[in-house]
Design a protein around this motif. Structure first.
Motif, PDB file in Angstrom:
ATOM      1  N   UNK A 174      32.948  50.096  28.397  1.00 48.23           N
ATOM      2  CA  UNK A 174      33.750  50.455  27.235  1.00 48.23           C
ATOM      3  C   UNK A 174      34.865  49.423  27.095  1.00 48.23           C
ATOM      4  N   UNK A 175      35.541  49.450  25.962  1.00 48.15           N
ATOM      5  CA  UNK A 175      36.644  48.512  25.746  1.00 48.15           C
ATOM      6  C   UNK A 175      37.718  48.669  26.816  1.00 48.15           C
ATOM      7  N   UNK A 176      37.905  49.891  27.301  1.00 49.13           N
ATOM      8  CA  UNK A 176      38.963  50.160  28.279  1.00 49.13           C
ATOM      9  C   UNK A 176      38.604  49.722  29.688  1.00 49.13           C
ATOM     10  N   UNK A 177      37.318  49.527  29.979  1.00 51.15           N
ATOM     11  CA  UNK A 177      36.910  49.206  31.349  1.00 51.15           C
ATOM     12  C   UNK A 177      36.612  47.725  31.568  1.00 51.15           C
ATOM     13  N   UNK A 178      36.509  46.958  30.506  1.00 51.68           N
ATOM     14  CA  UNK A 178      36.116  45.550  30.658  1.00 51.68           C
ATOM     15  C   UNK A 178      37.185  44.745  31.382  1.00 51.68           C
ATOM     16  N   UNK A 179      36.769  44.049  32.441  1.00 51.60           N
ATOM     17  CA  UNK A 179      37.677  43.191  33.192  1.00 51.60           C
ATOM     18  C   UNK A 179      38.693  43.931  34.044  1.00 51.60           C
ATOM     19  N   UNK A 180      38.441  45.202  34.348  1.00 52.66           N
ATOM     20  CA  UNK A 180      39.375  45.990  35.166  1.00 52.66           C
ATOM     21  C   UNK A 180      39.521  45.377  36.555  1.00 52.66           C
ATOM     22  N   UNK A 181      38.405  44.927  37.129  1.00 51.24           N
ATOM     23  CA  UNK A 181      38.427  44.332  38.466  1.00 51.24           C
ATOM     24  C   UNK A 181      38.600  42.821  38.312  1.00 51.24           C
ATOM     25  N   UNK A 182      39.869  42.410  38.211  1.00 54.99           N
ATOM     26  CA  UNK A 182      40.206  41.026  37.902  1.00 54.99           C
ATOM     27  C   UNK A 182      40.953  40.374  39.064  1.00 54.99           C
ATOM     28  N   UNK A 183      41.491  39.206  38.826  1.00 52.74           N
ATOM     29  CA  UNK A 183      42.199  38.455  39.864  1.00 52.74           C
ATOM     30  C   UNK A 183      43.353  39.259  40.450  1.00 52.74           C
ATOM     31  N   UNK A 184      44.122  39.929  39.603  1.00 51.28           N
ATOM     32  CA  UNK A 184      45.260  40.724  40.076  1.00 51.28           C
ATOM     33  C   UNK A 184      44.805  41.885  40.953  1.00 51.28           C
ATOM     34  N   UNK A 185      43.696  42.513  40.542  1.00 48.17           N
ATOM     35  CA  UNK A 185      43.175  43.625  41.338  1.00 48.17           C
ATOM     36  C   UNK A 185      42.759  43.145  42.722  1.00 48.17           C
ATOM     37  N   UNK A 186      41.959  42.086  42.775  1.00 47.51           N
ATOM     38  CA  UNK A 186      41.460  41.626  44.072  1.00 47.51           C
ATOM     39  C   UNK A 186      42.578  41.083  44.957  1.00 47.51           C
ATOM     40  N   UNK A 187      43.634  40.554  44.344  1.00 49.85           N
ATOM     41  CA  UNK A 187      44.784  40.087  45.133  1.00 49.85           C
ATOM     42  C   UNK A 187      45.485  41.250  45.822  1.00 49.85           C
ATOM     43  N   UNK A 188      45.371  42.448  45.231  1.00 51.61           N
ATOM     44  CA  UNK A 188      46.036  43.629  45.789  1.00 51.61           C
ATOM     45  C   UNK A 188      45.185  44.379  46.802  1.00 51.61           C
ATOM     46  N   UNK A 227      35.005  34.618  49.090  1.00 51.77           N
ATOM     47  CA  UNK A 227      35.104  33.314  49.750  1.00 51.77           C
ATOM     48  C   UNK A 227      36.388  33.160  50.567  1.00 51.77           C
ATOM     49  N   UNK A 228      37.494  33.724  50.094  1.00 51.37           N
ATOM     50  CA  UNK A 228      38.755  33.569  50.824  1.00 51.37           C
ATOM     51  C   UNK A 228      38.991  34.687  51.843  1.00 51.37           C
ATOM     52  N   UNK A 229      38.006  35.595  51.995  1.00 49.34           N
ATOM     53  CA  UNK A 229      38.097  36.627  53.013  1.00 49.34           C
ATOM     54  C   UNK A 229      38.856  37.868  52.615  1.00 49.34           C
ATOM     55  N   UNK A 230      39.342  37.926  51.385  1.00 49.92           N
ATOM     56  CA  UNK A 230      40.016  39.139  50.927  1.00 49.92           C
ATOM     57  C   UNK A 230      39.024  40.310  50.963  1.00 49.92           C
ATOM     58  N   UNK A 231      37.808  40.054  50.502  1.00 49.49           N
ATOM     59  CA  UNK A 231      36.729  41.032  50.612  1.00 49.49           C
ATOM     60  C   UNK A 231      35.804  40.628  51.756  1.00 49.49           C
ATOM     61  N   UNK A 232      35.375  41.622  52.552  1.00 48.42           N
ATOM     62  CA  UNK A 232      34.422  41.352  53.625  1.00 48.42           C
ATOM     63  C   UNK A 232      33.016  41.189  53.074  1.00 48.42           C
TER      64      UNK A 232
END
Length: 323
Positions: free
Chosen positions: A206-220, A246-251
């Motif tokens: 939906x319009x509200x969900x697009x791009x929710x998991x972005x750079x800011x999210x993964x940084x947090x 790649x940077x190890x933030x996510x396993x």
């Protein structure tokens, strides 16, 4: 009344649908087990008053007599776009049919990553007997499941039973349900990300969900978390996801959906170590239980429609969600 069935069904399913249809005409086409929208003969579309299954949205302009469309998918995003369906046409989805299949797929993906099974598969192919070191477990972990509908709740129930603290994330409601240990809302998603060992997205497109998991999210995100998504690929910034792995933030990350689909050769996702891809098969109609549930929903609604009674799973055209 003419009823056109375009999703894959068994002979037993056909008998169920014919029984519900009564004296009305039922036409079956060869549906695809992937559950995706299929091409349908224009003449059959023009004659149909009811369609059960997903027709490619551009073809629906030919369905001049259509009164009700029952999707075999839970997602309805491409069908609520302006101009796809004429005003007054009822739209219902198959919410409730996919929870078992998708939750089992997610659990298998998660344990595969946590227990380093890809490394052992590679070792077997190379005939190498080697211990790959420490592993992770569900017990004692914290999981956030974004989109806590049927699929999210099923996955949450499984993780909770295995000893995880499950946080369900919804648009607005924080009403605590048995499948979760805690409930939160989308506006606090980044805050919850910092607590999570496991993140799963069951969001629709939906319009509200697009791009929710972005750079800011993964940084947090808590370092070493695992990310899974059986929802829609549009919710994920895929470059940001690859960076986070790649940077190890996510396993690790396991994706059953991507943008685009099919994922083209040479795409970064294919080549990022720690990203595991399945080709949108977690749901579909591969599991007979799912097919049975889709037909049960369709048959229940068909009886209701013919009797002039309210339908279940009616879609809100403004949100793309079930009302």
């Amino acid at each position: 009344m003419n009823i056109l069935v375009v999703c894959a069904v068994t002979e037993a399913h056909k008998a169920q649908i014919r029984a519900a249809a009564g004296d009305n005409t039922v036409v079956f086409t060869a549906g695809d087990l992937s559950g995706t929208a299929v091409p349908v003969d224009v003449e059959k579309l023009a004659a149909a008053h009811v369609i059960i299954g997903n027709v490619a949205p551009p073809l629906l302009k030919h369905a001049k007599n259509l009164k009700w469309l029952q999707l075999n998918s839970a997602g309805a995003g491409s069908y609520v776009a302006p101009g796809v369906l004429r005003p007054g046409v009822f739209l219902t989805n198959a919410t409730g049919a996919y929870g078992v299949a998708v939750a089992e797929h997610l659990l298998s993906q998660l344990l595969m990553m946590m227990k380093r099974l890809p490394a052992y598969c590679d070792n077997q192919k190379a005939e190498v007997w080697r211990d790959e070191g420490p592993v992770e477990g569900v017990y004692g972990s914290t999981a956030i499941i974004v989109g806590f509908g049927d699929i999210g709740a099923r996955f949450g129930k499984a993780l909770k039973a295995m000893g995880a603290h499950v946080i369900g994330i919804r648009r607005r409601s924080t009403y605590l349900v048995p499948e979760a240990s805690e409930m939160g809302t989308m506006d606090k998603l980044v805050d919850y990300a910092a607590r999570a060992d496991i993140i799963a997205s069951a969001l629709p497109d939906t319009a509200a969900t697009r791009g929710v998991f972005n750079k800011n999210f993964f940084a947090a995100v808590k370092k070493g978390a695992y990310f899974l998504t059986p929802g829609r690929g549009t919710a994920v910034d895929q470059d940001a996801l690859c960076d986070a792995v790649e940077n190890g933030r996510l396993a690790g990350a396991a994706l059953d959906v991507t943008t685009p689909e099919p994922l083209p050769a040479g795409h970064r996702l294919w080549q990022t170590p720690g990203v595991y891809i399945t080709p949108h098969i977690a749901g579909g109609l591969h599991l007979l239980h799912t097919q049975n549930e889709i037909v049960n929903i369709g048959v229940r609604n068909l009886r209701a429609f013919l009797a002039g009674e309210p339908l279940i799973n009616e879609v809100d055209f403004t949100t793309g969600y079930k009302k």
